[in-house]
Structures are given as structure tokens and as C-alpha cells.
Design a protein around this motif. Structure first.
Motif, PDB file in Angstrom:
ATOM      1  N   LEU A 250      17.516  -3.949 -30.971  1.00  0.00           N
ATOM      2  CA  LEU A 250      18.558  -4.739 -30.321  1.00  0.00           C
ATOM      3  C   LEU A 250      19.545  -5.277 -31.357  1.00  0.00           C
ATOM      4  CD1 LEU A 250      19.790  -6.104 -27.842  1.00  0.00           C
ATOM      5  CD2 LEU A 250      18.089  -7.919 -28.078  1.00  0.00           C
ATOM      6  N   TRP A 251      19.040  -5.792 -32.455  1.00  0.00           N
ATOM      7  CA  TRP A 251      19.930  -6.256 -33.523  1.00  0.00           C
ATOM      8  C   TRP A 251      20.783  -5.106 -34.055  1.00  0.00           C
ATOM      9  CZ3 TRP A 251      22.110 -10.471 -34.653  1.00  0.00           C
ATOM     10  CH2 TRP A 251      21.465 -11.709 -34.571  1.00  0.00           C
TER      11      TRP A 251
ATOM     12  N   LEU B 119      27.926  -2.377 -32.298  1.00  0.00           N
ATOM     13  CA  LEU B 119      28.994  -2.829 -31.409  1.00  0.00           C
ATOM     14  C   LEU B 119      29.965  -3.740 -32.150  1.00  0.00           C
ATOM     15  CD1 LEU B 119      28.705  -4.090 -27.745  1.00  0.00           C
ATOM     16  CD2 LEU B 119      29.997  -5.391 -29.428  1.00  0.00           C
ATOM     17  N   ALA B 120      29.426  -4.682 -32.917  1.00  0.00           N
ATOM     18  CA  ALA B 120      30.283  -5.659 -33.591  1.00  0.00           C
ATOM     19  C   ALA B 120      31.168  -5.000 -34.643  1.00  0.00           C
ATOM     20  CB  ALA B 120      29.418  -6.748 -34.225  1.00  0.00           C
TER      21      ALA B 120
ATOM     22  N   GLU C 176      31.642  -9.898 -25.730  1.00  0.00           N
ATOM     23  CA  GLU C 176      31.235  -8.485 -25.724  1.00  0.00           C
ATOM     24  C   GLU C 176      29.736  -8.349 -25.962  1.00  0.00           C
ATOM     25  OE1 GLU C 176      32.954  -5.488 -25.264  1.00  0.00           O
ATOM     26  OE2 GLU C 176      34.446  -6.854 -24.405  1.00  0.00           O
ATOM     27  N   LEU C 177      29.228  -9.079 -26.931  1.00  0.00           N
ATOM     28  CA  LEU C 177      27.808  -9.010 -27.251  1.00  0.00           C
ATOM     29  C   LEU C 177      26.955  -9.537 -26.104  1.00  0.00           C
ATOM     30  CD1 LEU C 177      28.053 -10.257 -30.953  1.00  0.00           C
ATOM     31  CD2 LEU C 177      27.339  -7.961 -30.246  1.00  0.00           C
ATOM     32  N   HIS C 178      27.371 -10.634 -25.508  1.00  0.00           N
ATOM     33  CA  HIS C 178      26.610 -11.210 -24.399  1.00  0.00           C
ATOM     34  C   HIS C 178      26.528 -10.230 -23.233  1.00  0.00           C
ATOM     35  CE1 HIS C 178      25.086 -14.328 -21.676  1.00  0.00           C
ATOM     36  NE2 HIS C 178      25.903 -13.799 -20.772  1.00  0.00           N
ATOM     37  N   ARG C 179      27.651  -9.675 -22.868  1.00  0.00           N
ATOM     38  CA  ARG C 179      27.664  -8.770 -21.709  1.00  0.00           C
ATOM     39  C   ARG C 179      26.890  -7.483 -21.978  1.00  0.00           C
ATOM     40  NH1 ARG C 179      33.944 -10.367 -21.299  1.00  0.00           N
ATOM     41  NH2 ARG C 179      33.733 -12.123 -19.840  1.00  0.00           N
ATOM     42  N   ALA C 180      26.884  -7.055 -23.220  1.00  0.00           N
ATOM     43  CA  ALA C 180      26.189  -5.812 -23.546  1.00  0.00           C
ATOM     44  C   ALA C 180      24.682  -5.999 -23.697  1.00  0.00           C
ATOM     45  CB  ALA C 180      26.771  -5.229 -24.840  1.00  0.00           C
ATOM     46  N   PHE C 181      24.250  -7.168 -24.180  1.00  0.00           N
ATOM     47  CA  PHE C 181      22.869  -7.266 -24.643  1.00  0.00           C
ATOM     48  C   PHE C 181      22.034  -8.408 -24.083  1.00  0.00           C
ATOM     49  CE2 PHE C 181      25.136  -5.324 -28.397  1.00  0.00           C
ATOM     50  CZ  PHE C 181      24.669  -4.035 -28.170  1.00  0.00           C
TER      51      PHE C 181
ATOM     52  N   PRO D  67      33.613  -0.743 -41.052  1.00  0.00           N
ATOM     53  CA  PRO D  67      32.820   0.489 -41.146  1.00  0.00           C
ATOM     54  C   PRO D  67      31.348   0.261 -40.827  1.00  0.00           C
ATOM     55  CG  PRO D  67      34.285   0.281 -43.036  1.00  0.00           C
ATOM     56  CD  PRO D  67      34.364  -1.015 -42.297  1.00  0.00           C
ATOM     57  N   ARG D  68      30.757   1.181 -40.104  1.00  0.00           N
ATOM     58  CA  ARG D  68      29.329   1.092 -39.806  1.00  0.00           C
ATOM     59  C   ARG D  68      28.509   1.128 -41.090  1.00  0.00           C
ATOM     60  NH1 ARG D  68      27.554   4.280 -34.305  1.00  0.00           N
ATOM     61  NH2 ARG D  68      28.897   3.121 -32.864  1.00  0.00           N
ATOM     62  N   GLY D  69      27.494   0.295 -41.128  1.00  0.00           N
ATOM     63  CA  GLY D  69      26.655   0.198 -42.310  1.00  0.00           C
ATOM     64  C   GLY D  69      27.089  -0.892 -43.266  1.00  0.00           C
ATOM     65  N   THR D  70      28.220  -1.535 -42.984  1.00  0.00           N
ATOM     66  CA  THR D  70      28.685  -2.623 -43.854  1.00  0.00           C
ATOM     67  C   THR D  70      27.777  -3.845 -43.731  1.00  0.00           C
ATOM     68  OG1 THR D  70      30.963  -1.865 -43.607  1.00  0.00           O
ATOM     69  CG2 THR D  70      30.649  -4.098 -44.414  1.00  0.00           C
TER      70      THR D  70
END
Length: 530
Positions: free
Chosen positions: A222-223, A229-230, A31-36, A237-240
């Protein structure tokens, strides 16, 4: 082993590798490779464009297009995450089994579990290091040395794990997505997050990272997008996720606030990555003549004007935005020689007291034996306070000219400095090619950053026709002579059994003597790894 669609693992599978190379982890890599990955490559191309512009007479400075971010006093980064409030002493080292145990037992507040400069990306290290982290978190780690010494985790508090993945420029050739090599950064990040992220959350901590080698706030963006995404992909949860960014490239020094702003939901602060910073200074202005030529690397201390400006600005920037400011690595390691040992502890203490007095909230050491000395220096300034983020350093006003003031650095280029560069470079590369990325050389812990300085400084001195203090000009012939002499010395000290001296000298010679400068030593070295 069943793999997600489009994913290939072309590295060998050893015992327990399937515990890390899971469908969940490799699915996240995909997923990360295809997105970024396209965006990653575009940002690397922008680095090359900047190099060409500087070679043509351009410079560096604070960005006009992001002035509003710097002048907006309303924003702050997230509050410190669990176990990242007090960071007064951090230890860095690779994720081999012995170091994992020693680092966690060391008494440091944080362990930088290094998949980058203190590691070599042998496939066995890439996956084996992740297994060691998993075993450490689950409490199932031990180690017996060839001499029979046993290592176990002690009872009580252990250092908080913060993983440093590889930089954006490094590939991972053993994991392919849709037939393409993947990013070493995203592979290291995804394997740890998918394998250990929830375990860390369950322990009351979280998945924490150190981000290396960035050159712009767009790379930080980008990070941050990868984090979002991850977290969504894994149901975290976002921000973890929290990340500390190493400000270790010259361009990034002019974008500290912007980098914090891009990562503010996930930010854990900035670190003064002093050795890579020096490498980047040499690298960035390598063809621009005498004003940019540094003297012997060991004479470029943290108190010279351009380094002082960099660290003062980092503390000011971090505390202005509520972030931790973490000092640089002291490369000193304990020595069996009493006089050298006393010198090492004196210099480390001096360095850490300076950082604590300047406002840093913590700092790095490279050996468990140096943890207590670093702690004592910060205890003297911090006392019972966990950090000094409330010390805003409003007295600091650093200009672009001060960051760029390399010409006022005292010292000379000497034959001793030339020989030390070659000797360290050869010894380090030989060890790196055999799979060890953190190497004690001449009573200092050397990693890829110091090896990069060693070969880059020789390249710069030769290309710019530097005349050494002893009167001899640095030429190809002189460098070749020194390489031959230092190689003979190194072989005599370390022997030949199982060594890769021929490969090391060929690689070092190419990096130091080629007409075209190679951006990273480790990229060429990686091609020589299976």
C-alpha cells in the motif's frame, strides 16, 4: 484559502499555515485518500482478524504463499540514495523548532524527523512541524528559548532529514476529504512531499521516509502504491522517494523479505524498532497465558533469545538484499548526576558496539549528547567504510520457533516493575496530552512506544493473574492502589500548574484495567485532543 474540490480543513489556521496547506499539497491528500483509504481500512480489519485468530489458539510463522519471494536469490533493493549511504548514527526526535535545529547540528548522519511516536498530533504540531522542516531546508530557521538562549543552524554538514509519518491506524480529524477523516499517515507524507520534496531533490538529496507500525507486506505494498501515485501526481521520477521500514511489530518480523520486496524500488532498508516490538509481543499474545508473559520491561534486553533472533534475522535479511540494517533506539540521555551519566554512556556504548559487531550499518540515539558515543562505537567496527552491507551474515539461520521463544526470557515480574510501568505511563500521558511526545523520565527518553509497553504489561499481568516476585498477585485493586500512589508522587514532583493529571490517570486506568484491550493508547488519547 481556496481548497481543492471535496477538501475541508477544520483545524484553525495560524500564521504561515497556508505555506504547508497549499492547493498542491491538499490536492495530493485528496488523491491519496480517494485511491487508498478503503484499502487501508481493509488492511486494518485484517489486523483485527489475526488478533482474533491468535486469541483462539493460532500462531505466527513465515508465510507459505510468499515462499517464492524468500527463496528467489536474484532480487535486490535499489542502491542507496544520495546522503543515505553512510548512516552510522541517526538521531530521532520531534519536529519542534528547537529539536529541528539541535538534530540537524548534532553531527548525526540522519535525523528521523518524527511525526509519530515522539510527537503528539495536535493540529499545531502537525502543520507547525512541516513548517519547521521547510524552514530548515531553506535555511530560514532559528529559535530563541524563553530563557533567551538562541539556536541557529551551524555552517557545514547537517543531518539528512528522514520523516516518520504516523502509522496506518491513526486518523487526521482536521483534514476531511468528501466528508471523511483522512489518514494521518497520508497527510504527513503528502504535506512533506508536496512542500519539501522537490527542494530536497534540488539539494542533491530526496524525500526520505521512515515507515512505522506495519504488520504485513500488504501494508508495505500500500505504501509503495502511494509512492507511485504521489510521484506521478507531482511529476517526480519514480524511485526518488526512499523509505526505511521499522520492523516493530511481531507479525512483520515474519515478513521482512516480503516487505523489502514490495518496496524494493523505494527501499532504504529496515530498522529494528525494539520498543514497539516488545509492545507488539505483549499485545499479540496477551491472552495466551504464562508462556507469553514478559518480566519487568527493563530486564528484557536485546540479548534475550527472542530479541536476539529478531535482530540477527533483520541484519541477515537486509544484507542478503543489499539493504541497510539500522539498529534500535538507545533511550539513555545525559544526566546531571555523574554516576548515572557514566552508567548511561557505558550502557549506550555497550549496546552500539553489540549492534555494530552484529552487522548493523548504523543505529539510533534520542539525544544530541549521545551522538558521539554512538559514532565512536560504529567507527570502531566500520572504520572508513560507509556501511557493512557486504557482510552477508550467512551464518544466521533463524527459525519461527526462535522468534517465538518468549518463555525462555530470564527475569521476574516485580513490584518495582509494576510501579515503574505506572509511573512512566502517567507522566508520559500527562505530557502527551499537553502536546509533548518525547519526554525525559527517570533519565530515559520515553515516547509513545514505551508508554504502550507500560500500560500493556500491566494489562497482561492483571489479566493473566501474574504473581509478583514479592508474592502479591496483580489484581485490579493492587493496580488501582499503585496508580493512586504514583499519581500522588508525580503530582508532588511536577506540580499542578497547567497539568492534565486527571485526564492522564483516567486514560491510563482505562487502558490498563478495562476488560477489553485497546489496540493503541494514542487512538484514545487523540480523542481528548482539540
Amino acid at each position: 484559502m481556496a481548497l481543492p474540490d471535496g477538501v475541508e480543513v477544520v483545524g484553525p489556521m495560524h500564521a504561515r499555515f497556508d505555506e504547508v496547506l497549499t492547493d498542491r499539497a491538499l490536492g495530493l491528500v485528496a488523491e491519496l485518500h480517494r485511491a487508498f483509504d478503503v484499502r487501508r481500512r481493509e488492511l486494518l480489519a485484517k489486523r483485527a482478524e489475526r488478533v482474533r485468530a491468535i486469541a483462539d489458539g493460532g500462531g505466527l510463522g513465515f508465510l507459505e504463499e510468499t515462499r517464492s519471494v524468500r527463496e528467489d536469490d536474484s532480487w535486490r533493493v535499489a542502491d542507496p540514495a544520495p546522503s543515505l549511504v553512510d548512516r552510522r548514527v541517526e538521531i530521532t526526535g520531534p519536529t519542534d523548532r528547537k529539536m529541528t535545529i539541535n538534530a540537524l547540528n548534532s553531527g548525526a548522519k540522519v535525523w528521523l524527523a518524527d511525526h509519530e511516536d515522539a510527537n503528539t498530533p495536535l493540529w499545531e504540531n502537525v502543520v507547525g512541524g512541516q513548517l519547521n522542516l521547510l524552514d530548515a531546508i531553506t535555511g530560514n530557521i532559528d529559535f530563541t528559548s524563553p530563557e533567551g538562549k538562541e539556536y541557529h543552524l551551524h555552517d557545514g554538514e547537517h543531518a539528512t532529514i528522514v520523516v516518520r509519518p504516523r502509522g496506518w491506524h491513526l486518523p487526521e480529524k482536521h483534514v476531511l476529504v468528501d466528508g471523511e477523516q483522512t489518514s494521518g499517515s497520508l497527510v504527513d507524507f503528502a504535506l512533506y512531499l508536496a512542500t519539501c520534496g522537490q527542494l530536497q531533490i534540488d539539494r542533491g538529496q530526496g524525500p526520505y521516509f521512515y515507515l512505522p507500525k506495519m504488520e504485513s507486506h500488504l501494508e508495505a505494498r500500500l505504501w509503495n502504491d502511494a509512492f507511485l501515485l504521489a510521484q506521478d501526481h507531482l511529476g517526480i521520477p519514480r524511485g526518488t522517494i526512499r523509505a526505511t521500514v521499522l520492523i516493530e511489530t511481531y507479525p512483520a518480523a515474519f515478513e521482512m523479505e516480503e516487505i523489502l520486496h514490495e518496496l524494493r524500488e523505494h527501499s532504504a532498508g529496515l530498522n529494528a524498532g525494539r520498543w514497539d516490538y516488545m509492545f507488539s509481543v505483549i499485545k499479540t499474545f496477551r491472552t495466551r497465558g504464562d508462556d507469553w508473559v514478559l518480566p519487568d520491561r527493563n530486564s528484557v534486553t536485546m540479548t534475550v533469545p527472542f530479541m536476539r533472533a529478531y535482530t540477527e534475522l533483520l541484519v541477515r535479511t537486509c544484507h542478503k538484499r543489499g539493504a541497510h540494517a539500522i539498529g534500535g533506539m538507545a533511550a539513555f540521555i545525559p544526566s546531571k548526576d555523574e554516576k548515572q551519566n557514566a552508567f548511561a554512556f557505558e550502557k549506550l556504548t555497550e549496546d552500539k558496539i553489540r549492534e555494530a559487531t552484529d552487522g548493523f550499518d548504523g543505529s539510533w540515539v534520542a539525544h544530541p549528547g549521545m551522538v558521539e558515543a554512538c559514532r565512536a562505537a560504529f567507527d570502531e567496527v566500520l572504520g572508513d567504510k560507509p556501511n557493512q552491507r557486504d557482510r552477508l551474515r550467512e551464518d544466521v539461520h533463524v527459525t519461527a520457533d526462535q522468534l517465538l521463544d518468549v518463555r525462555s526470557t530470564p527475569g521476574e515480574a516485580t513490584e518495582k516493575g509494576l510501579r515503574n510501568n505506572v509511573a512512566v505511563g502517567l507522566r508520559y500521558l500527562e505530557s502527551w496530552l499537553r502536546g509533548s511526545g518525547a519526554v525525559g523520565i527517570f533519565d530515559l527518553m520515553e515516547d509513545a512506544a514505551t508508554a504502550e509497553i507500560s500500560r500493556s504489561q500491566v494489562w497482561q499481568w492483571r489479566t493473566n493473574g501474574v504473581v509478583l516476585a514479592e508474592g502479591e498477585k496483580v489484581t485490579r485493586e493492587l493496580v488501582e492502589q499503585v496508580i493512586a500512589e504514583e499519581l500522588e508522587r508525580a503530582r508532588g514532583e511536577a506540580g499542578e500548574d497547567g497539568r492534565r493529571w486527571d485526564d492522564a490517570v483516567a486514560l491510563y486506568s482505562d487502558m490498563a484495567l478495562s476488560d477489553e484491550y485497546a489496540d493503541f493508547l494514542t487512538l484514545a488519547a487523540y480523542e481528548q485532543m482539540p
